[in-house]
Design a protein around this motif. Structure first.
Motif, PDB file in Angstrom:
ATOM      1  N   UNK A  10       0.822  -1.214   0.000  1.00 47.23           N
ATOM      2  CA  UNK A  10       0.000   0.000   0.000  1.00 47.23           C
ATOM      3  C   UNK A  10       0.852   1.259   0.000  1.00 47.23           C
ATOM      4  N   UNK A  11       2.128   1.100  -0.336  1.00 50.88           N
ATOM      5  CA  UNK A  11       3.043   2.236  -0.343  1.00 50.88           C
ATOM      6  C   UNK A  11       3.344   2.645  -1.783  1.00 50.88           C
ATOM      7  N   UNK A  12       4.195   3.631  -1.933  1.00 55.88           N
ATOM      8  CA  UNK A  12       4.576   4.113  -3.264  1.00 55.88           C
ATOM      9  C   UNK A  12       5.913   3.545  -3.726  1.00 55.88           C
ATOM     10  N   UNK A  13       6.466   2.604  -2.951  1.00 56.08           N
ATOM     11  CA  UNK A  13       7.738   1.971  -3.312  1.00 56.08           C
ATOM     12  C   UNK A  13       7.549   0.458  -3.402  1.00 56.08           C
ATOM     13  N   UNK A  14       8.405  -0.204  -4.179  1.00 50.66           N
ATOM     14  CA  UNK A  14       8.321  -1.653  -4.338  1.00 50.66           C
ATOM     15  C   UNK A  14       8.599  -2.359  -3.015  1.00 50.66           C
ATOM     16  N   UNK A  15       7.909  -3.473  -2.804  1.00 51.97           N
ATOM     17  CA  UNK A  15       8.126  -4.325  -1.632  1.00 51.97           C
ATOM     18  C   UNK A  15       8.751  -5.641  -2.109  1.00 51.97           C
ATOM     19  N   UNK A  16       9.747  -6.098  -1.376  1.00 56.68           N
ATOM     20  CA  UNK A  16      10.417  -7.362  -1.691  1.00 56.68           C
ATOM     21  C   UNK A  16      10.470  -8.201  -0.424  1.00 56.68           C
ATOM     22  N   UNK A  17      10.075  -9.454  -0.528  1.00 53.45           N
ATOM     23  CA  UNK A  17      10.099 -10.304   0.669  1.00 53.45           C
ATOM     24  C   UNK A  17      10.288 -11.766   0.290  1.00 53.45           C
ATOM     25  N   UNK A  18      10.793 -12.529   1.247  1.00 54.61           N
ATOM     26  CA  UNK A  18      10.952 -13.974   1.097  1.00 54.61           C
ATOM     27  C   UNK A  18       9.913 -14.664   1.945  1.00 54.61           C
ATOM     28  N   UNK A  19       9.465 -15.833   1.485  1.00 51.18           N
ATOM     29  CA  UNK A  19       8.490 -16.590   2.233  1.00 51.18           C
ATOM     30  C   UNK A  19       8.804 -18.076   2.186  1.00 51.18           C
ATOM     31  N   UNK A  20       8.558 -18.750   3.286  1.00 48.83           N
ATOM     32  CA  UNK A  20       8.699 -20.204   3.368  1.00 48.83           C
ATOM     33  C   UNK A  20       7.338 -20.783   3.730  1.00 48.83           C
ATOM     34  N   UNK A  21       6.871 -21.735   2.926  1.00 46.64           N
ATOM     35  CA  UNK A  21       5.618 -22.443   3.217  1.00 46.64           C
ATOM     36  C   UNK A  21       5.976 -23.830   3.735  1.00 46.64           C
ATOM     37  N   UNK A  22       5.523 -24.138   4.946  1.00 48.61           N
ATOM     38  CA  UNK A  22       5.773 -25.441   5.568  1.00 48.61           C
ATOM     39  C   UNK A  22       4.512 -26.290   5.445  1.00 48.61           C
ATOM     40  N   UNK A  23       4.620 -27.374   4.660  1.00 56.69           N
ATOM     41  CA  UNK A  23       3.462 -28.210   4.347  1.00 56.69           C
ATOM     42  C   UNK A  23       3.422 -29.383   5.316  1.00 56.69           C
TER      43      UNK A  23
END
Length: 203
Positions: A186-199
């Motif tokens: 919801x900002x005016x700059x790019x967002x970068x993130x890492x995610x791990x899904x544990x199944x």
């Protein structure tokens, strides 16, 4: 990803990569036959149409991310299990050209599946970029799924089951993946993130 149709559950589509389509086709056929399931059984468990499964198993369909997630939940496997034949060497690098983009935002954002582990560990490592104003929605995953987030750049808003948290750069998050959830910039700059899904293990 909300909605009842696998064709409209998410605006983001995997890239039109023939090798991805063929890998998914081979793995879905193999996993279905290993479990002794008919097409009708898998269609009911994954909440996708039988016609979609027929096209997918014959590599005539490029399924969206919502459909892939539903299939993984039905089988109890991570996405990487559908995208490649699993191997178990001590070291298994994944080159950049082997990391498929499985979600593309309308303004240049993307969700990249970096690597993963097959059951019983069952994990997926993702790298995400959201352009200003972009949002990614996900349906509830199989019961017991946990997601871990690390914000590398920008500010990320995460909503799970109606509860929201805003994460500045550097923040981490542990969240329930078995509720509907979304990630928003919801900002005016790019967002970068890492995610791990544990199944969780398939019961």
């Amino acid at each position: 990803m909300s909605g009842n149709s696998e064709a409209t559950a998410d605006a983001g589509e995997p890239g039109d990569d023939r090798s991805v389509m063929e890998a998914v086709a081979a793995r879905v056929r193999a996993l279905r036959k290993d479990r002794g399931w008919s097409l009708d059984t898998l269609a009911a468990r994954a909440r996708v149409s039988k016609g979609m499964l027929v096209a997918l198993e014959n590599a005539r369909s490029n399924p969206n991310l919502a459909t892939l997630v539903r299939l993984c939940d039905a089988f109890g496997v991570p996405l990487t299990e559908l995208l490649q034949q699993p191997a178990a060497p001590l070291l298994q690098p994944t080159a950049p050209d082997g990391q498929p983009v499985l979600w593309s935002g309308p303004d240049g954002g993307r969700g990249l599946l970096v690597t993963g582990a097959a059951p019983p560990v069952g994990a997926e490592l993702w790298h995400w970029r959201l352009a200003p104003g972009e949002e990614h929605h996900s349906e509830a995953h199989v019961l017991g799924t946990v997601e871990l987030i690390h914000v590398l750049r920008g500010t990320l808003a995460v909503t799970v089951g109606g509860q929201e948290v805003v994460l500045p750069q550097g923040y981490g998050l542990r969240m329930a993946g078995d509720h509907p959830h979304s990630y928003a910039n919801r900002t005016e700059s790019e967002v970068e993130y890492s995610g791990v899904v544990l199944v969780p293990p398939h019961g």
